[in-house]
Design a protein around this motif. Structure first.
Motif, PDB file in Angstrom:
ATOM      1  N   CYS A  38      41.565  -3.972  40.179  1.00  0.00           N
ATOM      2  CA  CYS A  38      42.781  -3.159  40.213  1.00  0.00           C
ATOM      3  C   CYS A  38      43.234  -2.807  41.624  1.00  0.00           C
ATOM      4  O   CYS A  38      44.390  -2.447  41.828  1.00  0.00           O
ATOM      5  N   ASP A  40      43.741  -4.917  43.836  1.00  0.00           N
ATOM      6  CA  ASP A  40      44.633  -6.019  44.195  1.00  0.00           C
ATOM      7  C   ASP A  40      44.427  -6.437  45.659  1.00  0.00           C
ATOM      8  O   ASP A  40      45.372  -6.712  46.388  1.00  0.00           O
ATOM      9  N   SER A  71      46.553  -1.711  40.261  1.00  0.00           N
ATOM     10  CA  SER A  71      47.172  -2.660  39.339  1.00  0.00           C
ATOM     11  C   SER A  71      46.456  -2.640  37.990  1.00  0.00           C
ATOM     12  O   SER A  71      45.355  -3.180  37.854  1.00  0.00           O
ATOM     13  N   ARG A  72      47.097  -2.026  37.016  1.00  0.00           N
ATOM     14  CA  ARG A  72      46.527  -2.014  35.667  1.00  0.00           C
ATOM     15  C   ARG A  72      46.445  -3.442  35.128  1.00  0.00           C
ATOM     16  O   ARG A  72      45.492  -3.812  34.451  1.00  0.00           O
ATOM     17  N   ASP A  73      47.446  -4.266  35.428  1.00  0.00           N
ATOM     18  CA  ASP A  73      47.460  -5.648  34.940  1.00  0.00           C
ATOM     19  C   ASP A  73      46.240  -6.431  35.431  1.00  0.00           C
ATOM     20  O   ASP A  73      45.635  -7.187  34.672  1.00  0.00           O
ATOM     21  N   ARG A  74      45.870  -6.264  36.689  1.00  0.00           N
ATOM     22  CA  ARG A  74      44.688  -6.963  37.222  1.00  0.00           C
ATOM     23  C   ARG A  74      43.407  -6.450  36.568  1.00  0.00           C
ATOM     24  O   ARG A  74      42.492  -7.221  36.303  1.00  0.00           O
ATOM     25  N   VAL A  76      43.174  -5.196  33.497  1.00  0.00           N
ATOM     26  CA  VAL A  76      43.180  -5.738  32.134  1.00  0.00           C
ATOM     27  C   VAL A  76      42.726  -7.192  32.145  1.00  0.00           C
ATOM     28  O   VAL A  76      41.896  -7.599  31.321  1.00  0.00           O
ATOM     29  N   GLU A  77      43.248  -7.982  33.063  1.00  0.00           N
ATOM     30  CA  GLU A  77      42.901  -9.404  33.129  1.00  0.00           C
ATOM     31  C   GLU A  77      41.404  -9.601  33.380  1.00  0.00           C
ATOM     32  O   GLU A  77      40.754 -10.424  32.744  1.00  0.00           O
TER      33      GLU A  77
END
Length: 103
Positions: A38, A40, A71-74, A76-77
């Protein structure tokens, strides 16, 4: 004489699946650089901080008083790829399992 053995999982502790298919947290750490996914900043492995972001324990917009955006997206991934899919869990359930393991 006292013999004390302790285990602690800090925010950089990496969650992983051992060869037997068991969830583990630590002892390896992402450290501050590259840090959790997260951050990044190059980290790709799921950490306790990534779990905290996914579970809403850490607000990604107000980390360090808002001085660092996460980064929540990172997060999660990383959890999806390395924990959720191998265990057949949702990202949220995998994050909850890592959280429970790290406490």
């Amino acid at each position: 004489m006292v013999d004390v053995h302790t285990v602690g999982a800090g925010g950089g502790a990496i969650a992983w699946i051992d060869p037997g298919g068991n969830l583990r947290v630590g002892p390896r750490s992402a450290g501050a650089r590259p840090g959790p996914a997260c951050y990044d900043e190059g980290g790709t492995e799921p950490t306790v901080t990534d779990v905290d972001v996914v579970l809403g324990i850490v607000n990604p917009d107000h980390f360090l008083g808002g001085r660092k955006k996460l980064s929540r997206d990172r997060a999660v991934e990383a959890i999806r790829r390395d924990i959720a899919e191998p265990l057949g869990l949702s990202v949220e359930d995998a994050a909850a399992a890592v959280y429970a393991t790290s406490c």
